[in-house]
Motif scaffolding. Structure first.
Motif, PDB file in Angstrom:
ATOM      1  N   LEU A  16      -6.867  -2.466   5.004  1.00 48.91           N
ATOM      2  CA  LEU A  16      -6.147  -3.618   4.466  1.00 48.91           C
ATOM      3  C   LEU A  16      -6.894  -4.936   4.640  1.00 48.91           C
ATOM      4  N   ARG A  40      -5.745   1.769   9.385  1.00 51.76           N
ATOM      5  CA  ARG A  40      -4.996   0.950   8.441  1.00 51.76           C
ATOM      6  C   ARG A  40      -5.548  -0.467   8.372  1.00 51.76           C
ATOM      7  N   ARG A  89      -3.974  -0.326  -7.185  1.00 47.46           N
ATOM      8  CA  ARG A  89      -3.359   0.372  -6.054  1.00 47.46           C
ATOM      9  C   ARG A  89      -4.067  -0.113  -4.795  1.00 47.46           C
ATOM     10  N   MET A  90      -3.326  -0.367  -3.744  1.00 47.44           N
ATOM     11  CA  MET A  90      -3.950  -0.734  -2.473  1.00 47.44           C
ATOM     12  C   MET A  90      -4.271   0.517  -1.671  1.00 47.44           C
ATOM     13  N   LEU A  91      -5.471   0.545  -1.114  1.00 50.86           N
ATOM     14  CA  LEU A  91      -5.848   1.652  -0.241  1.00 50.86           C
ATOM     15  C   LEU A  91      -5.022   1.576   1.044  1.00 50.86           C
ATOM     16  N   ARG A  92      -4.543   2.733   1.517  1.00 47.57           N
ATOM     17  CA  ARG A  92      -3.681   2.746   2.692  1.00 47.57           C
ATOM     18  C   ARG A  92      -4.442   3.009   3.989  1.00 47.57           C
ATOM     19  N   TYR A  94      -8.224  -6.858   1.578  1.00 50.05           N
ATOM     20  CA  TYR A  94      -7.159  -7.448   0.755  1.00 50.05           C
ATOM     21  C   TYR A  94      -6.638  -8.737   1.380  1.00 50.05           C
ATOM     22  N   GLN A 118       2.198   2.063  -3.563  1.00 50.09           N
ATOM     23  CA  GLN A 118       1.180   2.578  -4.485  1.00 50.09           C
ATOM     24  C   GLN A 118       1.472   2.175  -5.934  1.00 50.09           C
ATOM     25  N   SER A 130       0.825  -1.211   0.000  1.00 48.58           N
ATOM     26  CA  SER A 130       0.000   0.000   0.000  1.00 48.58           C
ATOM     27  C   SER A 130       0.858   1.259   0.000  1.00 48.58           C
TER      28      SER A 130
END
Length: 283
Positions: A240, A236, A226-229, A243, A201, A198
């Protein structure tokens, strides 16, 4: 066989962990003809030993290419050709060293495999002797520092790929884990690989390599552009967790395809109570 028998008899925790995993897999998906016993656990150990031997062949470049089938080739080739790097999430399933064949997909492909071992530099010297110019490199990361993150970010920006196993907690990392369902019960998954992905990006793919019907199958799957942070407001863990749940679901699918090739010989589920976050059940 004598070496394997030695470890099978004396490593009681590993033997019990193997039987625990096989039993959970059978209860969830009925992949065996009957409930697992120590006989099947022995076959699990034997599968691991055979994988170790294949690692040597893979490093020496002696695995016949006709025994390696790549699935999802087009999407990963498109990203390589675009010049963009990325993260490849994997698990301790099958034989990742066979993925060295990935370096043959394109001459410009560079793989950086993140490991938790101080022997990484020795292994890199071995790889250099075997393959000439380094297209596969091991990077030791006992912990992620700002300097490490910057180095990895630079490698991705240069079009290289990071390969990270995301199914094993390192010592003392139980409180930095996220709980997600796996084989019918909550299990802890390390947060670190997902945090790193994350932060970078960049595009994230899954890659697994298992042996089925006397051939290795390398499977790519697009996972996230893109992974959301997350932030202080959303958190957080909350960002996450979906995912992690999807990743756990994909690992379970691989276990169904190759039931004797998940190689985590320790009490995987018993660390769940130490984990801080939980993931929703995947759809």
């Amino acid at each position: 066989y004598p070496v394997l028998a030695y470890f099978f008899v004396l490593r009681t925790q590993a033997r019990r962990a193997s039987l625990d995993y096989l039993t959970r897999l059978q209860r969830s998906h009925q992949v065996f003809a009957s409930m697992p016993t120590n006989r099947l656990a022995w076959r699990h150990f034997l599968s691991f030993a055979e994988t170790l031997l294949d690692k040597v062949l893979a490093l020496a470049g002696e695995l016949p290419t006709q025994q390696i089938h790549v699935h999802g080739r087009e999407q990963i080739l498109a990203q390589i050709d675009s010049g963009r790097g990325g993260v490849l999430l994997t698990a301790h399933v099958g034989n990742l060293e066979v993925c060295r064949a990935m370096a043959e997909l394109r001459p410009q492909l560079r793989l950086n495999i993140l490991v938790h071992t101080a022997n990484a530099e020795k292994f890199n010297r071995l790889l250099a002797r075997q393959q000439g110019p380094q297209r596969v490199r091991l990077i030791e990361i006992s912990r992620i520092t700002p300097g490490t993150a910057m180095e990895l970010s630079d490698r991705v920006a240069a079009g290289e790929f990071l390969v990270i196993a995301a199914d094993r907690l390192t010592p003392g990392s139980g409180r930095r884990a996220i709980v997600a369902p796996f084989l019918g019960a909550p299990a802890p998954w390390p947060m670190g690989p997902f945090v790193l992905a994350s932060l970078l990006q960049c595009p994230v793919h899954l890659v697994f390599c298992t042996r089925r019907a006397d051939a290795y199958h390398i499977e790519f799957e697009a996972f996230a552009e893109r992974m959301l942070r997350g932030d202080r407001r959303t958190g957080r863990v909350a960002a996450l967790a979906p995912y992690v749940a999807r990743f756990a679901e994909r690992v379970e699918q691989q276990c169904r395809k190759a039931p004797l090739q998940w190689f985590n010989f320790y009490p995987f589920w018993t660390q769940t109570e130490e984990a801080t976050g939980s993931a929703p059940t995947p759809p």
